[in-house]
Design a protein around this motif. Sequence first.
Motif, PDB file in Angstrom:
ATOM      1  N   TYR A  87      53.569  44.856  39.013  1.00  0.00           N
ATOM      2  CA  TYR A  87      52.617  43.882  39.569  1.00  0.00           C
ATOM      3  C   TYR A  87      51.737  43.312  38.461  1.00  0.00           C
ATOM      4  N   THR A  88      51.633  41.998  38.383  1.00  0.00           N
ATOM      5  CA  THR A  88      50.832  41.340  37.342  1.00  0.00           C
ATOM      6  C   THR A  88      49.805  40.392  37.932  1.00  0.00           C
ATOM      7  N   GLY A  89      49.587  40.460  39.225  1.00  0.00           N
ATOM      8  CA  GLY A  89      48.628  39.551  39.856  1.00  0.00           C
ATOM      9  C   GLY A  89      47.203  40.048  39.747  1.00  0.00           C
ATOM     10  N   TYR A  90      46.310  39.384  40.468  1.00  0.00           N
ATOM     11  CA  TYR A  90      44.907  39.750  40.460  1.00  0.00           C
ATOM     12  C   TYR A  90      44.681  41.032  41.264  1.00  0.00           C
ATOM     13  N   ARG A  91      43.750  41.831  40.802  1.00  0.00           N
ATOM     14  CA  ARG A  91      43.312  42.996  41.574  1.00  0.00           C
ATOM     15  C   ARG A  91      42.277  42.538  42.605  1.00  0.00           C
ATOM     16  N   LEU A  92      42.123  43.315  43.670  1.00  0.00           N
ATOM     17  CA  LEU A  92      41.184  42.931  44.720  1.00  0.00           C
ATOM     18  C   LEU A  92      39.764  42.867  44.190  1.00  0.00           C
ATOM     19  N   SER A  93      39.428  43.790  43.285  1.00  0.00           N
ATOM     20  CA  SER A  93      38.082  43.762  42.707  1.00  0.00           C
ATOM     21  C   SER A  93      37.863  42.491  41.888  1.00  0.00           C
ATOM     22  N   GLU A  94      38.915  41.977  41.253  1.00  0.00           N
ATOM     23  CA  GLU A  94      38.788  40.742  40.483  1.00  0.00           C
ATOM     24  C   GLU A  94      38.651  39.537  41.402  1.00  0.00           C
ATOM     25  N   LEU A  95      39.310  39.556  42.548  1.00  0.00           N
ATOM     26  CA  LEU A  95      39.167  38.465  43.499  1.00  0.00           C
ATOM     27  C   LEU A  95      37.738  38.366  44.003  1.00  0.00           C
ATOM     28  N   ILE A  96      37.126  39.527  44.234  1.00  0.00           N
ATOM     29  CA  ILE A  96      35.723  39.532  44.668  1.00  0.00           C
ATOM     30  C   ILE A  96      34.823  39.045  43.531  1.00  0.00           C
ATOM     31  N   ARG A  97      35.159  39.456  42.324  1.00  0.00           N
ATOM     32  CA  ARG A  97      34.346  39.103  41.153  1.00  0.00           C
ATOM     33  C   ARG A  97      34.365  37.594  40.890  1.00  0.00           C
ATOM     34  N   PHE A  98      35.539  36.983  41.054  1.00  0.00           N
ATOM     35  CA  PHE A  98      35.675  35.552  40.771  1.00  0.00           C
ATOM     36  C   PHE A  98      35.661  34.702  42.038  1.00  0.00           C
ATOM     37  N   LYS A  99      35.093  35.236  43.102  1.00  0.00           N
ATOM     38  CA  LYS A  99      35.084  34.534  44.368  1.00  0.00           C
ATOM     39  C   LYS A  99      34.320  33.210  44.264  1.00  0.00           C
ATOM     40  N   SER A 100      33.173  33.213  43.548  1.00  0.00           N
ATOM     41  CA  SER A 100      32.380  31.985  43.431  1.00  0.00           C
ATOM     42  C   SER A 100      33.121  30.912  42.652  1.00  0.00           C
ATOM     43  N   MET A 101      33.903  31.326  41.612  1.00  0.00           N
ATOM     44  CA  MET A 101      34.640  30.359  40.816  1.00  0.00           C
ATOM     45  C   MET A 101      35.748  29.698  41.642  1.00  0.00           C
ATOM     46  N   VAL A 102      36.353  30.489  42.512  1.00  0.00           N
ATOM     47  CA  VAL A 102      37.403  29.950  43.376  1.00  0.00           C
ATOM     48  C   VAL A 102      36.824  28.901  44.315  1.00  0.00           C
ATOM     49  N   LYS A 103      35.620  29.166  44.852  1.00  0.00           N
ATOM     50  CA  LYS A 103      34.993  28.192  45.758  1.00  0.00           C
ATOM     51  C   LYS A 103      34.676  26.892  45.030  1.00  0.00           C
ATOM     52  N   ASP A 104      34.209  27.015  43.775  1.00  0.00           N
ATOM     53  CA  ASP A 104      33.900  25.826  42.998  1.00  0.00           C
ATOM     54  C   ASP A 104      35.141  24.989  42.740  1.00  0.00           C
ATOM     55  N   ASP A 105      36.271  25.667  42.457  1.00  0.00           N
ATOM     56  CA  ASP A 105      37.514  24.943  42.210  1.00  0.00           C
ATOM     57  C   ASP A 105      37.977  24.207  43.448  1.00  0.00           C
ATOM     58  N   ILE A 106      37.758  24.819  44.629  1.00  0.00           N
ATOM     59  CA  ILE A 106      38.188  24.185  45.874  1.00  0.00           C
ATOM     60  C   ILE A 106      37.384  22.927  46.125  1.00  0.00           C
TER      61      ILE A 106
END
Length: 508
Positions: A488-507
């Motif tokens: 597995y080379t994808g994002y970890r769940l802790s990283e998804l929570i960590r970068f949650k604000s950046m994902v919203k900005d991209d959207i």
Amino acid sequence: MKYSRWPFYSLIGMLFVTGLILSIYRHIEYQVPWLPGETLTTWSIEARVEFDAMGEPVKVRLNRPDSQKNYTRLSESSASPGFGVTYLEDEGMIEWTIRQAKGAQTLFYRADFLVDENQGEPLAPPPPIKIVTWEEPYKTAAQQILQQVRRQSADPISFTQQLFTQLSEKTTHNNQNLSLLKSAESNNAKLAVRLLNQANIAASVVWAIQLEDGRRRQNTIPLVKVWSSTEKSVIFNPLTGQRGVPEQHILWSQNSMPILEVSGGVNSFVTFSIIRHQESIHSAVQAQQNSDHDLISFSIHSLPLEEQALFKTILLLPVGALVVCFLRIIIGLRTSGTFMPVLIALAFIQTSLLTGLVGFLLIVFTGLILRSYLSHLNLLLVARISAVIISVIAIISIFTLFSYQIGLSEGLKITFFPMIILSWTIERMSILWEEEGAKEVMVQGGGSLLTAILAYLFMTNDLIRHLTFNFLGIQLIMLSFILALGNYTGYRLSELIRFKSMVKDDIR
């Protein structure tokens, strides 16, 4: 150059399918159930006889257990390379013989019992009453005790009950006669039999074994069997005076014969290992009909019971490894050391979760204080680690002695903690504290404890313990899962929570 991943995926698929086929075959061929419930329980008890032969003819006689109340003997077998074996049915013994032997010898005897509530208690004739002689002042003390007990009883059973009341630890220090007799015979069971025989009551010492799954190197427990007539007998616990065989115990010896007799050898002793099996009804009935047929032919069950008990724990390690891989790779949980939590979880299994947590925190906290002092001495790594190991041993010893002194028997179990692993954990946390700060120590330490607790919960689950021990194909299935997680080379769940604000900005 890009390599194809298909060989790797094929390996994972092959491991999974092979493990699944092996498990299904074992379920169908030997009717081993998938679930631990709704089955018949069998107990396998193995006696391990060890002694040193002196280079002359050797004869070893071991008492054999038989069917008894709630337990039906299915089969028995022995392993004794070079020795002749004879089952003495009339005496209830097994006898090993050899013309000449020298050095350390090990003999095995195994009996399998089915838990059967319909099995009644066999009739056993009372042993002959032995003539008891005492020297003064023990003779007078015994007579006075028997006279007092006789006044308080009405028959042999009530006489025995009152005698054990006198022999209990709570009253011994107030009775000079009993204190005197115990100085001559400290074993409550043997002393009670002598006094009962002196009172013309048939009695003998019988030996029981506690039925505890995975127990190794266990010794027997003495009980006293008393006959009120040629057909009626009652068993007493000599320590408590309670009637009947204690719960979860089975009688190994039901006669007055000694458990072990060795001629031509020295330093002899016998220990017992116990394993519980959950067998299908078909397998148990088939074993009852043919005592020479093994319940399970080719599996871990064919090993000696002591090794089976060891493997029952070892086979849980892949479960802990799978939990660690999932938490670290998928969740992103950080731990101190890769598989240290699995070893801590194993210690929790031996100690219980609450006792293990308290012991672990006490040892690590005290070790960190000592390690902070050692860091000021500028020692070399090898010397520092060695000092930490000795400190951990000292800490565990002090906590164990302190727990024993204040009456906390649970505290004695912290000796199960892996000392070397604890020492390296303290060393790693100390270095981490110096380099990253206290916050990182709390993050990794908390992650390690959480991982150890989750691994413990999975490793103590009855269904998982049943599957890993009875279906070796499960190990291949878990290996395939671990290999898949490793790819597995994808994002970890802790990283998804960590970068949650950046994902919203991209959207946006």
